[in-house]
Motif scaffolding. Sequence first.
Motif, PDB file in Angstrom:
ATOM      1  N   LEU A  26       0.823  -1.205   0.000  1.00 22.67           N
ATOM      2  CA  LEU A  26       0.000   0.000   0.000  1.00 22.67           C
ATOM      3  C   LEU A  26       0.861   1.260   0.000  1.00 22.67           C
ATOM      4  O   LEU A  26       0.526   2.240  -0.650  1.00 22.67           O
ATOM      5  N   SER A  27       1.991   1.213   0.694  1.00 19.30           N
ATOM      6  CA  SER A  27       2.877   2.382   0.674  1.00 19.30           C
ATOM      7  C   SER A  27       3.563   2.424  -0.696  1.00 19.30           C
ATOM      8  O   SER A  27       4.120   1.445  -1.167  1.00 19.30           O
ATOM      9  N   GLY A  28       3.477   3.550  -1.332  1.00 22.36           N
ATOM     10  CA  GLY A  28       4.091   3.701  -2.647  1.00 22.36           C
ATOM     11  C   GLY A  28       3.245   3.179  -3.790  1.00 22.36           C
ATOM     12  O   GLY A  28       3.692   3.146  -4.930  1.00 22.36           O
ATOM     13  N   LEU A  29       2.020   2.764  -3.505  1.00 23.36           N
ATOM     14  CA  LEU A  29       1.140   2.215  -4.533  1.00 23.36           C
ATOM     15  C   LEU A  29       0.622   3.333  -5.434  1.00 23.36           C
ATOM     16  O   LEU A  29       0.244   4.396  -4.951  1.00 23.36           O
ATOM     17  N   SER A  30       0.616   3.099  -6.742  1.00 22.59           N
ATOM     18  CA  SER A  30       0.052   4.050  -7.705  1.00 22.59           C
ATOM     19  C   SER A  30      -1.281   3.496  -8.183  1.00 22.59           C
ATOM     20  O   SER A  30      -1.384   2.319  -8.519  1.00 22.59           O
ATOM     21  N   ARG A  45       1.409  -1.019 -11.957  1.00 23.84           N
ATOM     22  CA  ARG A  45       2.713  -1.605 -11.661  1.00 23.84           C
ATOM     23  C   ARG A  45       3.787  -0.569 -11.949  1.00 23.84           C
ATOM     24  O   ARG A  45       3.623   0.256 -12.852  1.00 23.84           O
ATOM     25  N   PRO A  46       4.918  -0.624 -11.235  1.00 26.07           N
ATOM     26  CA  PRO A  46       6.017   0.294 -11.577  1.00 26.07           C
ATOM     27  C   PRO A  46       6.589  -0.073 -12.940  1.00 26.07           C
ATOM     28  O   PRO A  46       6.545  -1.235 -13.350  1.00 26.07           O
ATOM     29  N   LEU A  47       7.108   0.912 -13.635  1.00 26.43           N
ATOM     30  CA  LEU A  47       7.722   0.659 -14.937  1.00 26.43           C
ATOM     31  C   LEU A  47       8.983  -0.167 -14.762  1.00 26.43           C
ATOM     32  O   LEU A  47       9.793   0.098 -13.881  1.00 26.43           O
ATOM     33  N   VAL A  48       9.141  -1.179 -15.599  1.00 22.17           N
ATOM     34  CA  VAL A  48      10.339  -2.010 -15.551  1.00 22.17           C
ATOM     35  C   VAL A  48      11.484  -1.298 -16.264  1.00 22.17           C
ATOM     36  O   VAL A  48      12.621  -1.320 -15.823  1.00 22.17           O
ATOM     37  N   HIS A  49      11.167  -0.640 -17.365  1.00 21.85           N
ATOM     38  CA  HIS A  49      12.167   0.079 -18.155  1.00 21.85           C
ATOM     39  C   HIS A  49      11.711   1.518 -18.315  1.00 21.85           C
ATOM     40  O   HIS A  49      10.527   1.783 -18.514  1.00 21.85           O
ATOM     41  N   ASP A  50      12.657   2.422 -18.267  1.00 20.78           N
ATOM     42  CA  ASP A  50      12.365   3.822 -18.530  1.00 20.78           C
ATOM     43  C   ASP A  50      12.010   3.957 -20.012  1.00 20.78           C
ATOM     44  O   ASP A  50      12.805   3.580 -20.872  1.00 20.78           O
ATOM     45  N   PRO A  51      10.822   4.472 -20.340  1.00 19.04           N
ATOM     46  CA  PRO A  51      10.421   4.567 -21.751  1.00 19.04           C
ATOM     47  C   PRO A  51      11.394   5.383 -22.599  1.00 19.04           C
ATOM     48  O   PRO A  51      11.644   5.048 -23.753  1.00 19.04           O
ATOM     49  N   LYS A  52      11.973   6.442 -22.024  1.00 17.12           N
ATOM     50  CA  LYS A  52      12.928   7.251 -22.793  1.00 17.12           C
ATOM     51  C   LYS A  52      14.183   6.444 -23.116  1.00 17.12           C
ATOM     52  O   LYS A  52      14.709   6.507 -24.217  1.00 17.12           O
ATOM     53  N   GLU A  53      14.659   5.677 -22.149  1.00 15.28           N
ATOM     54  CA  GLU A  53      15.857   4.861 -22.367  1.00 15.28           C
ATOM     55  C   GLU A  53      15.570   3.756 -23.389  1.00 15.28           C
ATOM     56  O   GLU A  53      16.392   3.476 -24.262  1.00 15.28           O
ATOM     57  N   ALA A  54      14.391   3.125 -23.296  1.00 17.10           N
ATOM     58  CA  ALA A  54      14.037   2.074 -24.251  1.00 17.10           C
ATOM     59  C   ALA A  54      13.983   2.634 -25.670  1.00 17.10           C
ATOM     60  O   ALA A  54      14.467   2.004 -26.614  1.00 17.10           O
ATOM     61  N   ARG A  55      13.426   3.813 -25.832  1.00 19.96           N
ATOM     62  CA  ARG A  55      13.351   4.453 -27.146  1.00 19.96           C
ATOM     63  C   ARG A  55      14.756   4.757 -27.674  1.00 19.96           C
ATOM     64  O   ARG A  55      15.059   4.543 -28.838  1.00 19.96           O
ATOM     65  N   ARG A  56      15.627   5.237 -26.775  1.00 21.72           N
ATOM     66  CA  ARG A  56      17.004   5.545 -27.175  1.00 21.72           C
ATOM     67  C   ARG A  56      17.730   4.272 -27.624  1.00 21.72           C
ATOM     68  O   ARG A  56      18.435   4.277 -28.643  1.00 21.72           O
TER      69      ARG A  56
END
Length: 91
Positions: A45-49, A73-84
Amino acid sequence: MVNVEVAYAKPEEQAIVALAMEEGATVEAAIQAAGLLEQFPELALSGLSAGIFGVACKLDQPVSEGDRIEIYRPLVHDPKEARRQRALKGG
């Protein structure tokens, strides 16, 4: 009473729980009542989005009739980094 759904999905599994909550109940109360924190031990519950119909909200927001509460769920990969990385591979 207001009728709401609480949803959580992993790539291999999803759960949607329909609930009747008291007027004035919060998103947090609905998530706890749904039992998904017990079903999916990776959730805390703490930190839940969470959001309602894809719009991020705070856990203390009251729910309304027909709301669909989504646990994110938290992102596994940063979308900007994946695009790069894709750009570097030429695709």
